[in-house]
Design an enzyme around this catalytic site. Structure first.
Site, PDB file in Angstrom:
ATOM      1  N   ASP A  31       0.780  -1.186   0.041  1.00  0.00           N
ATOM      2  CA  ASP A  31       0.007   0.091   0.087  1.00  0.00           C
ATOM      3  C   ASP A  31       0.962   1.309  -0.085  1.00  0.00           C
ATOM      4  OD1 ASP A  31      -3.459   0.529   0.945  1.00  0.00           O
ATOM      5  OD2 ASP A  31      -1.988   2.171   1.093  1.00  0.00           O
ATOM      6  N   ILE A  32       0.583   2.028  -0.710  1.00  0.00           N
ATOM      7  CA  ILE A  32       1.410   3.400  -1.003  1.00  0.00           C
ATOM      8  C   ILE A  32       1.180   4.396   0.260  1.00  0.00           C
ATOM      9  CG2 ILE A  32      -0.389   5.026  -1.737  1.00  0.00           C
ATOM     10  CD1 ILE A  32       1.470   5.866  -4.145  1.00  0.00           C
ATOM     11  N   ASN A  85     -12.748  -3.469   2.287  1.00  0.00           N
ATOM     12  CA  ASN A  85     -13.740  -2.057   2.434  1.00  0.00           C
ATOM     13  C   ASN A  85     -14.823  -2.180   1.273  1.00  0.00           C
ATOM     14  OD1 ASN A  85     -12.780  -0.916   4.893  1.00  0.00           O
ATOM     15  ND2 ASN A  85     -10.940   0.039   3.593  1.00  0.00           N
ATOM     16  N   GLN A  92     -14.636   2.699   1.111  1.00  0.00           N
ATOM     17  CA  GLN A  92     -14.069   2.100   0.066  1.00  0.00           C
ATOM     18  C   GLN A  92     -13.499   3.083  -0.960  1.00  0.00           C
ATOM     19  OE1 GLN A  92     -16.023  -0.889  -2.302  1.00  0.00           O
ATOM     20  NE2 GLN A  92     -14.035  -0.926  -3.859  1.00  0.00           N
ATOM     21  N   SER A  93     -12.600   3.382  -1.210  1.00  0.00           N
ATOM     22  CA  SER A  93     -11.715   4.534  -2.059  1.00  0.00           C
ATOM     23  C   SER A  93     -11.364   4.161  -3.358  1.00  0.00           C
ATOM     24  CB  SER A  93     -10.626   5.318  -1.294  1.00  0.00           C
ATOM     25  OG  SER A  93      -9.590   4.529  -1.091  1.00  0.00           O
ATOM     26  N   HIS A  98     -10.445  -5.086  -3.290  1.00  0.00           N
ATOM     27  CA  HIS A  98      -9.170  -5.401  -3.024  1.00  0.00           C
ATOM     28  C   HIS A  98      -9.041  -6.028  -1.319  1.00  0.00           C
ATOM     29  CE1 HIS A  98      -9.667  -1.264  -2.550  1.00  0.00           C
ATOM     30  NE2 HIS A  98      -8.874  -1.306  -1.612  1.00  0.00           N
ATOM     31  N   HIS A 100      -6.935  -5.839   2.018  1.00  0.00           N
ATOM     32  CA  HIS A 100      -5.725  -5.287   2.775  1.00  0.00           C
ATOM     33  C   HIS A 100      -5.456  -6.380   3.785  1.00  0.00           C
ATOM     34  CE1 HIS A 100      -6.548  -0.896   2.288  1.00  0.00           C
ATOM     35  NE2 HIS A 100      -8.088  -1.175   1.897  1.00  0.00           N
TER      36      HIS A 100
HETATM   37  P1  5GP Z   1      -9.593   1.372   0.194  1.00  0.00           P
HETATM   38  O1  5GP Z   1      -9.973   2.672   0.858  1.00  0.00           O
HETATM   39  O2  5GP Z   1     -10.400   1.372  -1.127  1.00  0.00           O
HETATM   40  O3  5GP Z   1     -10.247   0.298   0.931  1.00  0.00           O
HETATM   41  O4  5GP Z   1      -8.283   1.388   0.053  1.00  0.00           O
HETATM   42  C1  5GP Z   1      -7.626   1.884  -1.033  1.00  0.00           C
HETATM   43  C2  5GP Z   1      -5.858   1.828  -0.918  1.00  0.00           C
HETATM   44  O5  5GP Z   1      -5.252   2.048  -1.999  1.00  0.00           O
HETATM   45  C3  5GP Z   1      -5.558   2.730   0.396  1.00  0.00           C
HETATM   46  O6  5GP Z   1      -4.954   2.280   1.553  1.00  0.00           O
HETATM   47  C4  5GP Z   1      -4.643   3.612  -0.470  1.00  0.00           C
HETATM   48  O7  5GP Z   1      -3.280   3.920   0.363  1.00  0.00           O
HETATM   49  C5  5GP Z   1      -4.210   2.602  -1.467  1.00  0.00           C
HETATM   50  N1  5GP Z   1      -3.720   3.014  -2.947  1.00  0.00           N
HETATM   51  C6  5GP Z   1      -4.277   4.201  -3.428  1.00  0.00           C
HETATM   52  N2  5GP Z   1      -3.645   4.384  -4.637  1.00  0.00           N
HETATM   53  C7  5GP Z   1      -2.630   3.725  -4.771  1.00  0.00           C
HETATM   54  C8  5GP Z   1      -1.508   3.579  -5.584  1.00  0.00           C
HETATM   55  O8  5GP Z   1      -1.504   4.205  -6.491  1.00  0.00           O
HETATM   56  N3  5GP Z   1      -0.456   2.596  -5.210  1.00  0.00           N
HETATM   57  C9  5GP Z   1      -0.843   1.883  -4.193  1.00  0.00           C
HETATM   58  N4  5GP Z   1       0.443   1.120  -3.953  1.00  0.00           N
HETATM   59  N5  5GP Z   1      -1.614   2.093  -3.197  1.00  0.00           N
HETATM   60  C10 5GP Z   1      -2.572   2.938  -3.583  1.00  0.00           C
END
Ligand code: 5GP
Ligand code: ZN
Length: 112
Positions: A31-32, A85, A92-93, A98, A100
């Site tokens: 994760d970034i 999420n 969920q962003s 996916h 985690h």
């Molecule tokens: P969500 O909020 O959808 O459950 O998680 C999305 C995750 O993707 C976040 O933890 C965010 O840091 C990670 N993320 C978003 N854009 C990128 C990216 O370009 N590269 C990587 N490695 N992680 C990303």
């Protein structure tokens, strides 16, 4: 493949990522913006928006094999949290499903 999707771009190699594992149907990247010492994302190569749009042919067995293999590889013998999420209320962003893998520290329950 969705041309607008950040994870599709990562899977195709158009965007860089730190890959820690790859199988037939999944990639695992760091994760970034990590929120734990180990914070990985298990991403299906096929674009699926969320758990709510997963179909019956989703390779669930392979998914759990990948999770177990990566947890072992990362030394998460004491446990880890596996989080998917889903939708607005779960914040969920990235609209490409996916999971985690969070590990390397203790977590509280219930989550915030
Ligand atoms: P969500 O909020 O959808 O459950 O998680 C999305 C995750 O993707 C976040 O933890 C965010 O840091 C990670 N993320 C978003 N854009 C990128 C990216 O370009 N590269 C990587 N490695 N992680 C990303
Ligand atoms: Zn996608």
């Amino acid at each position: 493949m969705d041309a607008e999707c950040v994870f599709c771009s990562i899977i195709s190699g158009r965007l860089p990522s730190a890959r820690v594992h790859e199988s037939d149907n999944f990639v695992v990247i760091k994760d970034i913006n990590p929120v734990a010492p180990v914070h990985l994302l298990v991403i299906p190569k096929r674009h699926v928006e969320s758990v709510l749009s997963v179909s019956e042919d989703f390779p669930a067995g392979e998914f759990f094999d990948v999770v177990k293999r990566v947890a072992e590889q990362e030394g998460l013998r004491r446990g880890f949290r596996l989080v998917v999420n889903t939708g607005i209320e779960a914040q969920q962003s990235v609209p490409h499903m996916h999971a985690h893998i969070l590990g390397g520290r203790s977590f509280t329950w219930p989550p915030g």
